[in-house]
Design a protein around this motif. Structure first.
Motif, PDB file in Angstrom:
ATOM      1  N   TYR A  47      13.880   2.431   5.491  1.00 18.79           N
ATOM      2  CA  TYR A  47      13.280   3.678   5.982  1.00 18.79           C
ATOM      3  C   TYR A  47      12.717   3.445   7.379  1.00 18.79           C
ATOM      4  CZ  TYR A  47      10.806   8.132   5.745  1.00 18.79           C
ATOM      5  OH  TYR A  47      10.381   9.426   5.971  1.00 18.79           O
ATOM      6  N   LEU A  48      13.388   3.956   8.399  1.00 17.29           N
ATOM      7  CA  LEU A  48      12.912   3.785   9.779  1.00 17.29           C
ATOM      8  C   LEU A  48      12.684   5.158  10.399  1.00 17.29           C
ATOM      9  CD1 LEU A  48      15.263   0.841  10.803  1.00 17.29           C
ATOM     10  CD2 LEU A  48      12.855   0.701  10.209  1.00 17.29           C
ATOM     11  N   CYS A  49      12.046   6.033   9.625  1.00 13.89           N
ATOM     12  CA  CYS A  49      11.901   7.431  10.017  1.00 13.89           C
ATOM     13  C   CYS A  49      10.431   7.885  10.024  1.00 13.89           C
ATOM     14  CB  CYS A  49      12.730   8.279   9.052  1.00 13.89           C
ATOM     15  SG  CYS A  49      13.266   9.819   9.769  1.00 13.89           S
ATOM     16  N   GLY A  50       9.535   6.911  10.198  1.00 11.77           N
ATOM     17  CA  GLY A  50       8.105   7.232  10.217  1.00 11.77           C
ATOM     18  C   GLY A  50       7.703   8.064  11.425  1.00 11.77           C
ATOM     19  N   GLY A  82       1.737  13.155   4.835  1.00 10.66           N
ATOM     20  CA  GLY A  82       2.550  14.100   4.066  1.00 10.66           C
ATOM     21  C   GLY A  82       2.998  15.304   4.872  1.00 10.66           C
ATOM     22  N   PRO A  83       4.090  15.921   4.407  1.00  5.47           N
ATOM     23  CA  PRO A  83       4.705  17.043   5.147  1.00  5.47           C
ATOM     24  C   PRO A  83       3.694  18.144   5.490  1.00  5.47           C
ATOM     25  CG  PRO A  83       6.008  16.457   3.214  1.00  5.47           C
ATOM     26  CD  PRO A  83       4.768  15.642   3.141  1.00  5.47           C
ATOM     27  N   GLY A 122       6.068   9.995   7.789  1.00  8.95           N
ATOM     28  CA  GLY A 122       5.640   8.679   7.299  1.00  8.95           C
ATOM     29  C   GLY A 122       5.689   8.631   5.782  1.00  8.95           C
ATOM     30  N   LEU A 123       5.778   7.401   5.247  1.00 10.92           N
ATOM     31  CA  LEU A 123       5.841   7.239   3.785  1.00 10.92           C
ATOM     32  C   LEU A 123       4.472   7.417   3.145  1.00 10.92           C
ATOM     33  CD1 LEU A 123       8.367   4.272   3.414  1.00 10.92           C
ATOM     34  CD2 LEU A 123       8.751   6.719   2.979  1.00 10.92           C
ATOM     35  N   GLN A 124       4.514   7.610   1.829  1.00 10.75           N
ATOM     36  CA  GLN A 124       3.274   7.934   1.100  1.00 10.75           C
ATOM     37  C   GLN A 124       2.450   6.677   0.772  1.00 10.75           C
ATOM     38  OE1 GLN A 124       2.245   9.539  -3.328  1.00 10.75           O
ATOM     39  NE2 GLN A 124       3.693  10.802  -2.206  1.00 10.75           N
ATOM     40  N   PRO A 125       1.180   6.656   1.215  1.00 11.27           N
ATOM     41  CA  PRO A 125       0.316   5.553   0.771  1.00 11.27           C
ATOM     42  C   PRO A 125       0.021   5.705  -0.723  1.00 11.27           C
ATOM     43  CG  PRO A 125      -0.613   6.638   2.716  1.00 11.27           C
ATOM     44  CD  PRO A 125       0.509   7.510   2.205  1.00 11.27           C
ATOM     45  N   ARG A 126       0.032   4.590  -1.460  1.00 13.57           N
ATOM     46  CA  ARG A 126      -0.252   4.667  -2.898  1.00 13.57           C
ATOM     47  C   ARG A 126      -1.610   5.294  -3.163  1.00 13.57           C
ATOM     48  NH1 ARG A 126       3.485   2.013  -5.753  1.00 13.57           N
ATOM     49  NH2 ARG A 126       4.733   0.624  -4.463  1.00 13.57           N
ATOM     50  N   ARG A 127      -2.574   4.995  -2.287  1.00  4.96           N
ATOM     51  CA  ARG A 127      -3.920   5.475  -2.601  1.00  4.96           C
ATOM     52  C   ARG A 127      -4.088   6.985  -2.383  1.00  4.96           C
ATOM     53  NH1 ARG A 127      -8.088   1.879   0.412  1.00  4.96           N
ATOM     54  NH2 ARG A 127      -6.651   0.138   0.364  1.00  4.96           N
ATOM     55  N   SER A 128      -3.128   7.652  -1.771  1.00  2.00           N
ATOM     56  CA  SER A 128      -3.340   9.100  -1.562  1.00  2.00           C
ATOM     57  C   SER A 128      -3.360   9.869  -2.886  1.00  2.00           C
ATOM     58  CB  SER A 128      -2.345   9.697  -0.562  1.00  2.00           C
ATOM     59  OG  SER A 128      -1.081   9.218  -0.772  1.00  2.00           O
ATOM     60  N   GLU A 164       0.832  -1.214   0.000  1.00  5.08           N
ATOM     61  CA  GLU A 164       0.000   0.000   0.000  1.00  5.08           C
ATOM     62  C   GLU A 164       0.868   1.266   0.000  1.00  5.08           C
ATOM     63  OE1 GLU A 164      -3.267   0.727   0.076  1.00  5.08           O
ATOM     64  OE2 GLU A 164      -4.189  -1.249   0.323  1.00  5.08           O
ATOM     65  N   PHE A 165       2.154   1.111   0.293  1.00  4.17           N
ATOM     66  CA  PHE A 165       3.031   2.286   0.456  1.00  4.17           C
ATOM     67  C   PHE A 165       4.093   2.338  -0.639  1.00  4.17           C
ATOM     68  CE2 PHE A 165       1.076   1.568   4.466  1.00  4.17           C
ATOM     69  CZ  PHE A 165       0.852   2.834   4.958  1.00  4.17           C
ATOM     70  N   ILE A 166       4.506   3.556  -0.939  1.00  6.43           N
ATOM     71  CA  ILE A 166       5.610   3.733  -1.890  1.00  6.43           C
ATOM     72  C   ILE A 166       6.898   3.798  -1.065  1.00  6.43           C
ATOM     73  CG2 ILE A 166       6.598   5.206  -3.673  1.00  6.43           C
ATOM     74  CD1 ILE A 166       3.723   6.255  -4.156  1.00  6.43           C
ATOM     75  N   ILE A 167       7.705   2.777  -1.192  1.00  5.31           N
ATOM     76  CA  ILE A 167       8.970   2.737  -0.437  1.00  5.31           C
ATOM     77  C   ILE A 167      10.061   3.273  -1.379  1.00  5.31           C
ATOM     78  CG2 ILE A 167      10.530   1.278   0.946  1.00  5.31           C
ATOM     79  CD1 ILE A 167       7.646   0.784   1.846  1.00  5.31           C
TER      80      ILE A 167
END
Ligand SMILES: Cc1ncc(COP(=O)(O)O)c(C=O)c1O
Ligand SMILES: Nc1c(O)cccc1C(=O)C[C@H](N)C(=O)O
Length: 500
Positions: free
Chosen positions: A65-68, A282-283, A72-78, A35-38
């Protein structure tokens, strides 16, 4: 392996990378990683956003990536939700405010904030009416203090930590000045009692409350402390504050989407949060707030009789009664609940990634997120401990140690690791070189947070291997530098020894 079956022992035996991969194979949230873009290592190295290089050297290799805890990383569905917003705005104009569209993932703009609040409520353990999705954390903190910090001659102090996140410190200080009071007298700053310890114990918080009970108007604490990762005992501290008649608010920036919160049942007065960390929005994403229902009732009869009939606040039209919002009257009657603390029209665009992210949380459920999180962070701790103890057995000194509490009840996903002085820069450079993303807090702390929705046990394993080596390299370089370059001195790099 869904949490309940997984004991610390099961994890404790997973010392090889193959065993880490086995843990991944039985992780019951593993279906959510796609579900996430890594980002790949190549993504991080490139100077452009899109791939222009013909090199495939790193293309397929994901970064670690251990910086959530920071972003946090971007969900594909956003992207789909944002695109539907753009389409609705483009093709319907103002009609997009009121009309739902069969082929859209997002609701009409006018009630998109309500839908987001409904989906947010279970994440923080609140009634739907107790949550509003709005503004930023810092702005919400000001709005909450405008309503809940009502200093009197006798009760005027605010208790907070001495090392609170700077924005909280500034917000509190400016509120105190705004009331014409002196921060020197009115701010009670708690510091760790023991200079070796980075954390503040529950009993210390309670004792501070007792000491200032008669003169305190408000307490502001973090659910999870951003620097140390300490998870405060929200229920116990809230009850203690209330036993002295003191209002208490919580900054949940690092707790929301990380640990299971029960704000309503814990009787929290108010709370604020941002959505760009564990909520993956997101930021600078839109924030949120909680106001306990007991504080947000609207007494229409009293209003009819010319009284205020609701808790004082800084008001705006979006907090006003929906039935009359578009009548453009000048008499403010708030929506009952947290929504009545809204000020202006929330940014519908900003709410789209939040809706996308909350869909994933709904699929996962907070109990499952927390269970996996406990396992991953315990695993991280165990591997780190094992590598430091292996090193000390080999006659080497400890290069790093964990400052986050060791009990799972007192921490969320994050472990904060303190390095020996002078190692941070070298360690961070090496991590970057190896495609590992964590964050640093100068002068000597690295914060590491496995996010259960997208991180894997093998990434945790890879991190510890790379990190441990990075520490040794940095130490060796430092020692060589201090002994003169090219000379014999310095610790010999023996490589990482977990798999021995
Ligand atoms: C603990 C804490 N409080 C407050 C903030 C400020 O949040 P914002 O910039 O969204 O207002 C942050 C994050 O930046 C934070 O980590
Ligand atoms: N908002 C940030 C930014 O724009 C750049 C770097 C970091 C941040 C953060 O949010 C930091 C985060 N609140 C922290 O816990 O340190």
């Amino acid at each position: 392996m869904c949490s309940d079956q997984a004991s610390k022992d099961t994890i404790g035996k997973a010392y090889t990378r193959e065993e880490a991969l086995q843990l991944d194979g039985s992780d019951c949230l593993r279906h959510l990683r796609p579900e996430f873009i890594i980002p790949t290592k190549d993504d991080l190295r490139r100077k452009t956003l899109s791939s222009q290089s013909t090199s495939t050297e790193f293309q397929e290799e994901f970064c670690v990536y251990l910086c959530g805890n920071s972003l946090g990383l971007q969900p594909r569905r956003s992207a789909g939700h944002v695109s539907d917003y753009m389409k609705a705005w483009a093709t319907k104009g103002v009609l997009g405010h009121f009309k739902a569209h069969q082929d859209s993932t997002i609701p009409p703009f006018v009630n998109i904030d309500d839908v987001a609040a409904q989906q947010m409520a279970p994440i923080v353990g609140a009634l739907v009416s107790e949550v509003a999705v709005m503004e930023t954390l810092s702005a919400n903190l000001h709005l909450m203090m405008a309503s809940f910090y009502r200093p009197t001659e006798k009760r005027y102090k605010i208790i907070l930590e001495g090392k609170a996140f700077p924005s909280d410190h500034y917000a509190v200080e400016s509120q105190i000045r705004h009331h014409g009071l002196d921060p020197e007298r009115a701010m009670i700053l708690m510091e760790p009692l023991d200079s070796d310890q980075a954390t503040i114990t529950t009993s210390q918080v309670m004792a501070t409350i007792d000491q200032h009970a008669l003169t305190t108007a408000l307490i502001l604490l973090p659910g999870i402390q951003y620097y140390t990762g300490q998870y405060f005992d929200i229920r116990t501290i809230t009850a203690h504050a209330h036993s002295h008649g003191i209002t208490i608010g919580w900054d949940l920036a690092h707790a929301v989407g990380n640990v299971e919160l029960q704000l309503h049942d814990w009787d929290v007065d108010f709370a604020v949060w941002c959505s760009y960390k564990y909520l993956n929005c997101g930021p600078g994403a839109i924030g949120g707030l909680f106001v306990h229902d007991k504080h947000s009732q609207v007494d229409r009869e009293a209003i009819g009789n010319g009284h205020e009939g609701y808790r004082p606040r800084l008001s705006g039209w979006w907090g006003g009664d929906k039935a009359t919002r578009f009548q453009m009257g000048s008499h403010f009657v708030p929506i009952p609940g947290a929504a009545g603390f809204q000020v202006g029209n929330p940014c519908a665009l900003a709410i789209c990634p939040l809706l996308a992210s909350l869909e994933i949380f709904a699929i996962a459920s907070m109990p499952a997120v927390r269970s996996k999180s406990i396992m991953m962070t315990n695993y991280l701790e165990e591997l780190l401990q094992r590598s430091t103890s292996t090193a000390t057995q080999d006659g080497m000194e400890e290069l790093y140690w964990i400052i986050t509490p060791r009990s799972t009840a007192e921490r969320g996903a994050q472990l904060s690791i303190r390095l020996q002085p002078g190692l941070l820069e070298g360690v961070m450079m090496e991590l970057e070189e190896q495609g590992v993303v964590v964050d640093e807090r100068k002068p000597d702390v690295v914060r590491v947070a496995p996010a259960p929705l997208y991180n894997t046990f093998s990434e945790v394993w890879d991190f510890v291997a790379i990190f441990d080596l990075a520490c040794r390299k940095a130490k060796s370089k430092k020692t060589n530098n201090s002994q003169g370059s090219g000379l014999l001195g310095g610790t010999e790099d023996k490589g990482w020894s977990l798999i021995k």
